[in-house]
Design an enzyme around this catalytic site. Structure first.
Site, mmCIF file in Angstrom:
data_model
loop_
_atom_site.group_PDB
_atom_site.id
_atom_site.type_symbol
_atom_site.label_atom_id
_atom_site.label_comp_id
_atom_site.label_asym_id
_atom_site.label_seq_id
_atom_site.Cartn_x
_atom_site.Cartn_y
_atom_site.Cartn_z
ATOM 1 N N GLU A 1 -46.391 65.586 -87.622
ATOM 2 C CA GLU A 1 -47.092 64.750 -88.597
ATOM 3 C C GLU A 1 -46.164 64.424 -89.766
ATOM 4 O OE1 GLU A 1 -50.698 66.558 -89.692
ATOM 5 O OE2 GLU A 1 -51.449 64.786 -90.746
ATOM 6 N N ARG B 1 -47.331 80.011 -76.720
ATOM 7 C CA ARG B 1 -48.422 80.362 -75.819
ATOM 8 C C ARG B 1 -48.123 80.049 -74.358
ATOM 9 N NH1 ARG B 1 -52.560 77.377 -79.415
ATOM 10 N NH2 ARG B 1 -50.919 77.138 -80.985
HETATM 11 O O1 LIG Z 1 -49.343 68.226 -77.714
HETATM 12 P P1 LIG Z 1 -48.806 68.582 -79.059
HETATM 13 O O2 LIG Z 1 -49.369 67.736 -80.169
HETATM 14 O O3 LIG Z 1 -47.305 68.580 -79.079
HETATM 15 O O4 LIG Z 1 -49.305 70.046 -79.409
HETATM 16 C C1 LIG Z 1 -49.365 71.069 -78.468
HETATM 17 C C2 LIG Z 1 -48.558 72.259 -78.913
HETATM 18 O O5 LIG Z 1 -49.122 72.790 -80.127
HETATM 19 C C3 LIG Z 1 -49.350 74.186 -79.955
HETATM 20 O O6 LIG Z 1 -48.238 74.934 -80.263
HETATM 21 P P2 LIG Z 1 -47.718 75.123 -81.760
HETATM 22 O O7 LIG Z 1 -46.735 74.020 -82.071
HETATM 23 O O8 LIG Z 1 -48.904 75.235 -82.658
HETATM 24 O O9 LIG Z 1 -46.879 76.441 -81.677
HETATM 25 P P3 LIG Z 1 -47.274 77.969 -81.342
HETATM 26 O O10 LIG Z 1 -47.691 78.017 -79.886
HETATM 27 O O11 LIG Z 1 -45.991 78.666 -81.573
HETATM 28 O O12 LIG Z 1 -48.378 78.387 -82.261
HETATM 29 C C4 LIG Z 1 -49.630 74.327 -78.470
HETATM 30 O O13 LIG Z 1 -49.454 75.665 -78.022
HETATM 31 C C5 LIG Z 1 -48.665 73.359 -77.863
HETATM 32 O O14 LIG Z 1 -47.388 73.936 -77.640
HETATM 33 N N1 LIG Z 2 -56.682 72.259 -81.886
HETATM 34 C C1 LIG Z 2 -55.712 73.086 -81.493
HETATM 35 N N2 LIG Z 2 -55.994 74.376 -81.161
HETATM 36 C C2 LIG Z 2 -55.008 75.211 -80.764
HETATM 37 N N3 LIG Z 2 -53.727 74.860 -80.687
HETATM 38 C C3 LIG Z 2 -53.407 73.583 -80.989
HETATM 39 N N4 LIG Z 2 -52.217 72.932 -80.988
HETATM 40 C C4 LIG Z 2 -52.439 71.657 -81.376
HETATM 41 N N5 LIG Z 2 -53.739 71.465 -81.644
HETATM 42 C C5 LIG Z 2 -54.370 72.644 -81.401
#
Ligand SMILES: O=P(O)(O)OC[C@H]1O[C@H](OP(=O)(O)OP(=O)(O)O)[C@H](O)[C@@H]1O
Ligand SMILES: Nc1ncnc2[nH]cnc12
Length: 240
Positions: free
Chosen positions: A164, A127
């Site tokens: 996790e 994202r």
């Molecule tokens: O602060 P943190 O605990 O590290 O989490 C934040 C990350 O989690 C989500 O991405 P995700 O890993 O879900 O990947 P995606 O954007 O590919 O769905 C979000 O877009 C951040 O990159």
């Molecule tokens: N609650 C949440 N919603 C969307 N993206 C996330 N990545 C980690 N936690 C999230």
């Protein structure tokens, strides 16, 4: 009103209504249980002109900024129990459907970073790839994608971070950045802060100065900001 900055900080009382007694936030690190009343009103706390000294700022400018942040906040949808039970998912795809709110998001970042001598905007998959490129173009910086493992075709350097259960990695192309460059790291959301920390480590390993990290949303309860230590974090919306 923040006594230090004079900024107005206000709450939008009800953004999206969801149900359930306990909601967990999805994290790529620890899972934290956030107790919410039932029925649950999910709250976004818009942060106006965050940590920007603004004694001299005109009240009308500030009102306009707050209005934009309120619009962004209400354009973000919250989906309960996705991708698994107990998770409150902050869905920014609805923000992308609203051109005015999406433009406001980009503009607020651009206003903060224009003229700050930033040559690299590093966006985190997936994202961060949505918000990073328009910001990079507007401030005259290059965009560097920080990708999940085995996606980049060239030689990479990688940095592991904890999840996790187990670990994950982000990777960057060797040669994408040079020592001494000034970078901004962009993502949509900070939860535990593990992903942003890994991105900072990756850039600093090759001598890049990370000026600041910026996200649209902060899940404040998860205290990711603390994990970043002294590294500044700028967010538009804090969700608690
Ligand atoms: O602060 P943190 O605990 O590290 O989490 C934040 C990350 O989690 C989500 O991405 P995700 O890993 O879900 O990947 P995606 O954007 O590919 O769905 C979000 O877009 C951040 O990159
Ligand atoms: N609650 C949440 N919603 C969307 N993206 C996330 N990545 C980690 N936690 C999230």
């Amino acid at each position: 009103m923040n006594a230090l900055t004079g900024d107005l900080v206000f709450k939008i009382p009800r953004v999206n209504i969801v149900t359930g007694k306990k909601q967990k936030s999805l994290t790529s690190g620890n899972s934290v249980t956030v107790k919410l009343p039932n029925p649950v009103a999910t709250r976004h706390r818009p942060i106006s002109a965050q940590d920007q000294p603004s004694f001299s700022q005109m009240a009308s400018d500030r009102d306009a900024k707050d209005e934009r942040i309120a619009r962004i906040s209400s354009a973000i949808r919250i989906i309960p129990n996705f991708p698994k039970p107990g998770i409150l998912f902050q869905d920014i795809t609805t923000l992308l459907l609203d051109p005015k709110a999406f433009k406001d998001t980009i503009d607020l970042f651009v206003e903060r970073y224009k003229g700050k001598d930033i040559s690299v905007v590093a966006g985190i998959e997936a994202r961060g790839f949505i918000f990073g490129p328009p910001i990079a173009l507007a401030i005259g910086a290059k965009f560097v994608p920080m990708r999940k493992p085995k996606k980049l075709p060239g030689e990479v350097i990688s940095e592991e971070y904890s999840l996790e259960y187990g670990t994950d990695k982000i990777e960057m192309h060797v040669g994408a950045v040079q020592a001494g460059e000034r970078a901004l790291v962009i993502d949509d959301l900070i939860a535990t802060g593990g992903t942003l920390c890994a991105a900072i480590r990756l850039l600093e390993r090759v001598g890049v100065q990370v000026v600041e990290c910026a996200c649209v949303i902060e899940l404040a309860d998860l205290k990711g900001r603390e994990r970043l230590g002294d590294k500044p974090l700028f967010v538009l919306i804090s969700s608690d």
